[in-house]
Design a protein around this motif. Structure first.
Motif, PDB file in Angstrom:
ATOM      1  N   LEU A  72       0.490  -3.791   5.034  1.00 59.58           N
ATOM      2  CA  LEU A  72      -0.790  -3.085   5.014  1.00 59.58           C
ATOM      3  C   LEU A  72      -1.313  -2.913   3.583  1.00 59.58           C
ATOM      4  N   SER A  73      -0.424  -2.556   2.668  1.00 59.63           N
ATOM      5  CA  SER A  73      -0.865  -2.362   1.279  1.00 59.63           C
ATOM      6  C   SER A  73      -1.348  -3.670   0.671  1.00 59.63           C
ATOM      7  N   GLY A  74      -0.636  -4.768   0.994  1.00 59.21           N
ATOM      8  CA  GLY A  74      -1.071  -6.071   0.492  1.00 59.21           C
ATOM      9  C   GLY A  74      -2.415  -6.485   1.062  1.00 59.21           C
ATOM     10  N   LEU A  75      -2.606  -6.261   2.385  1.00 55.31           N
ATOM     11  CA  LEU A  75      -3.879  -6.633   3.026  1.00 55.31           C
ATOM     12  C   LEU A  75      -5.041  -5.793   2.499  1.00 55.31           C
ATOM     13  N   LEU A  76      -4.756  -4.499   2.241  1.00 55.86           N
ATOM     14  CA  LEU A  76      -5.815  -3.650   1.688  1.00 55.86           C
ATOM     15  C   LEU A  76      -6.303  -4.168   0.340  1.00 55.86           C
ATOM     16  N   VAL A  77      -5.373  -4.636  -0.477  1.00 60.64           N
ATOM     17  CA  VAL A  77      -5.757  -5.197  -1.773  1.00 60.64           C
ATOM     18  C   VAL A  77      -6.513  -6.503  -1.595  1.00 60.64           C
ATOM     19  N   ILE A  78      -6.001  -7.369  -0.700  1.00 63.28           N
ATOM     20  CA  ILE A  78      -6.621  -8.678  -0.500  1.00 63.28           C
ATOM     21  C   ILE A  78      -8.059  -8.552  -0.022  1.00 63.28           C
ATOM     22  N   PHE A  79      -8.293  -7.714   0.987  1.00 66.11           N
ATOM     23  CA  PHE A  79      -9.633  -7.602   1.562  1.00 66.11           C
ATOM     24  C   PHE A  79     -10.501  -6.581   0.832  1.00 66.11           C
ATOM     25  N   LEU A  99      -9.318   0.578  -9.765  1.00 70.29           N
ATOM     26  CA  LEU A  99      -9.238   1.902  -9.142  1.00 70.29           C
ATOM     27  C   LEU A  99      -8.713   1.788  -7.711  1.00 70.29           C
ATOM     28  N   LEU A 100      -9.146   0.768  -7.003  1.00 69.56           N
ATOM     29  CA  LEU A 100      -8.673   0.551  -5.637  1.00 69.56           C
ATOM     30  C   LEU A 100      -7.166   0.341  -5.614  1.00 69.56           C
ATOM     31  N   VAL A 101      -6.674  -0.524  -6.489  1.00 73.46           N
ATOM     32  CA  VAL A 101      -5.237  -0.818  -6.524  1.00 73.46           C
ATOM     33  C   VAL A 101      -4.449   0.421  -6.923  1.00 73.46           C
ATOM     34  N   ALA A 102      -4.944   1.170  -7.908  1.00 69.77           N
ATOM     35  CA  ALA A 102      -4.259   2.400  -8.338  1.00 69.77           C
ATOM     36  C   ALA A 102      -4.193   3.404  -7.191  1.00 69.77           C
ATOM     37  N   THR A 103      -5.255   3.478  -6.399  1.00 67.29           N
ATOM     38  CA  THR A 103      -5.284   4.398  -5.252  1.00 67.29           C
ATOM     39  C   THR A 103      -4.261   3.984  -4.195  1.00 67.29           C
ATOM     40  N   ILE A 104      -4.195   2.690  -3.915  1.00 65.07           N
ATOM     41  CA  ILE A 104      -3.255   2.199  -2.900  1.00 65.07           C
ATOM     42  C   ILE A 104      -1.812   2.418  -3.345  1.00 65.07           C
ATOM     43  N   VAL A 105      -1.511   2.051  -4.586  1.00 61.88           N
ATOM     44  CA  VAL A 105      -0.146   2.214  -5.102  1.00 61.88           C
ATOM     45  C   VAL A 105       0.222   3.698  -5.154  1.00 61.88           C
ATOM     46  N   GLY A 106      -0.711   4.522  -5.660  1.00 54.56           N
ATOM     47  CA  GLY A 106      -0.457   5.962  -5.718  1.00 54.56           C
ATOM     48  C   GLY A 106      -0.256   6.563  -4.332  1.00 54.56           C
ATOM     49  N   GLY A 107      -1.054   6.093  -3.366  1.00 56.57           N
ATOM     50  CA  GLY A 107      -0.916   6.604  -2.003  1.00 56.57           C
ATOM     51  C   GLY A 107       0.413   6.240  -1.381  1.00 56.57           C
ATOM     52  N   VAL A 108       0.867   5.007  -1.605  1.00 57.55           N
ATOM     53  CA  VAL A 108       2.162   4.571  -1.061  1.00 57.55           C
ATOM     54  C   VAL A 108       3.303   5.378  -1.665  1.00 57.55           C
ATOM     55  N   ALA A 129       8.883  -1.225  -2.634  1.00 57.56           N
ATOM     56  CA  ALA A 129       8.493  -2.590  -2.260  1.00 57.56           C
ATOM     57  C   ALA A 129       7.012  -2.662  -1.880  1.00 57.56           C
ATOM     58  N   PRO A 130       6.468  -1.754  -1.017  1.00 59.91           N
ATOM     59  CA  PRO A 130       5.034  -1.795  -0.729  1.00 59.91           C
ATOM     60  C   PRO A 130       4.170  -1.622  -1.975  1.00 59.91           C
ATOM     61  N   ALA A 131       4.599  -0.719  -2.878  1.00 59.85           N
ATOM     62  CA  ALA A 131       3.825  -0.518  -4.108  1.00 59.85           C
ATOM     63  C   ALA A 131       3.831  -1.782  -4.958  1.00 59.85           C
ATOM     64  N   LEU A 132       5.018  -2.415  -5.067  1.00 60.83           N
ATOM     65  CA  LEU A 132       5.108  -3.651  -5.838  1.00 60.83           C
ATOM     66  C   LEU A 132       4.284  -4.765  -5.201  1.00 60.83           C
ATOM     67  N   SER A 133       4.255  -4.812  -3.871  1.00 52.40           N
ATOM     68  CA  SER A 133       3.487  -5.861  -3.201  1.00 52.40           C
ATOM     69  C   SER A 133       2.003  -5.731  -3.533  1.00 52.40           C
ATOM     70  N   ALA A 134       1.497  -4.488  -3.552  1.00 54.95           N
ATOM     71  CA  ALA A 134       0.089  -4.277  -3.908  1.00 54.95           C
ATOM     72  C   ALA A 134      -0.186  -4.726  -5.334  1.00 54.95           C
ATOM     73  N   LEU A 135       0.748  -4.403  -6.261  1.00 53.79           N
ATOM     74  CA  LEU A 135       0.577  -4.816  -7.651  1.00 53.79           C
ATOM     75  C   LEU A 135       0.639  -6.334  -7.802  1.00 53.79           C
TER      76      LEU A 135
END
Length: 395
Positions: free
Chosen positions: A23-30, A42-51, A70-76
């Protein structure tokens, strides 16, 4: 263990962590294309911070152990890959633009286009443009003096300075057709002064051709060979055109289409029978008020049913401001009035006056045309209600 506050780990913890990773990866992709480059970080920081917050909350509040690294790293990682891909695509686009337009635009124009690719709107659009067609007069006679390699070298020697002049004035070189050049202004980059730049190109080409002929004459005399001067005809026209990628799926060219283009080509062809080195259209003349030009005729070119008023560009603003040119322009206007009024004797007297006033100008031989016309009309009288339109018999 001492306080009996033990951590727990759900049976399906791994499944939850994998789902969170996806989910975190897809949120970044789309999300990246939606928010744009400015808000991507800002979007990526929000996703990583939220995870990471989710993992900490489960630990601190519910004593549940979840691995959110792992989810945080995947988003990064997705963010870094996407950033690199975007950079690579932009670099590839810049290279493509440079490669595509390097031989058609000046280096400065190519740099502007590469820096601002949004200015390149391909695929076909309508805009006002100024078209230039030029052609070498008597090219067949010149070509008989050379073999294939010699003719190629000779033409390159002529085309290079003419092309340099057009490029320096912001023109796009559409194509070479043998000894002919087709160029236009105001595409692919905007040029608010496209008429002025086109007129300056005509005048600079005239000057460069004088210098080139002087060099060729000196070389011919040194070698003891025949010298044939290069004479060219130029047509300029301004108006709406469709410009974009033209061609097929296999091969295409950035070019322009429209009645304005066709008329520009016809005007170039009419420079020969009028004995001038250029003919410009009415729309071009209307936007070139600072230049010295003269009306030539009311002409119905071949292939058109509506006559057009044509002009010839004589010189720049400095020439226009001289008393000598203003005197010529006044006499020339009276000549046209007498000619269209079928006052042949008065017209012939004004032809002599205009010739005397234009001895050193490009329009000097134009008066030969009026002289020939008057002789023709004396032999074959025109109707009394003649509207002054001359119908061209050739392109």
């Amino acid at each position: 263990m001492l306080t009996d506050s033990l951590l727990t780990r759900p049976v399906n913890a791994i499944d939850q962590e994998i789902l969170l990773l996806i989910l975190s990866g897809l949120l970044v992709i789309f999300g990246m294309p939606l928010v744009g480059a400015r808000w991507t970080l800002l979007l990526v920081a929000t996703i990583v911070g939220g995870v990471l917050w989710y993992g900490w909350y489960q630990f601190s509040a519910n004593r549940i152990l979840m691995d959110t690294t792992a989810p945080a790293l995947s988003a990064l990682i997705v963010f870094m890959v996407g950033t690199y891909a975007s950079y690579a695509a932009e670099a590839a686009q810049r290279r493509q633009i440079r490669n595509t337009f390097a031989f058609y635009l000046s280096p400065a124009m190519v740099d502007r286009l590469a820096s601002n690719p949004d200015q390149l709107r391909l695929g076909g659009e309508t805009r006002e443009m100024t078209l230039l067609f030029s052609d070498v007069r008597g090219f067949t006679t010149i070509s008989e003096m050379f073999d294939a390699q010699g003719l190629t070298a000779f033409m390159n020697r002529y085309l290079t300075p003419m092309t340099d002049i057009a490029l320096a004035k912001g023109a796009y070189i559409d194509k070479y057709i043998g000894d002919a050049i087709m160029a236009f202004w105001n595409a692919p980059l905007d040029d608010a002064d496209h008429v002025r730049h086109a007129c300056e190109t005509v005048l600079d080409m005239r000057t460069a051709l004088i210098d080139l002929n002087a060099e060729l004459k000196a070389e011919a005399e040194a070698k003891g060979t025949r010298f044939i001067p290069i004479n060219i005809g130029i047509g300029l026209n301004t108006g709406p055109c469709v410009v974009g990628n033209m061609g097929s799926n296999q091969k295409f060219n950035y070019s322009t289409l429209g009645d304005t283009v066709n008329l520009a080509s016809r005007l170039e062809g009419q420079s020969k029978p009028y004995h001038v080195d250029n003919i410009i259209g009415e729309a071009t003349a209307a936007q070139a008020a600072e230049f010295a030009y003269l009306e030539v005729d009311l002409l119905q070119v071949k292939g058109k049913t509506v006559p057009v008023r044509i002009y010839t560009l004589v010189g720049d603003a400095q020439l226009k401001g001289t008393a000598a040119f203003q005197k010529l322009a006044a006499a020339h206007e009276r000549l046209l009035a007498a000619y269209r009024g079928q006052e042949w004797d008065a017209a012939e007297a004004l032809i002599a006056e205009c010739r005397d006033l234009s001895k050193d100008l490009s329009c000097y031989s134009l008066y030969q045309t009026y002289e020939e016309r008057i002789a023709e009309f004396r032999d074959s009288p025109l109707p009394a209600d003649w509207d002054g339109v001359y119908i061209a018999t050739s392109k």
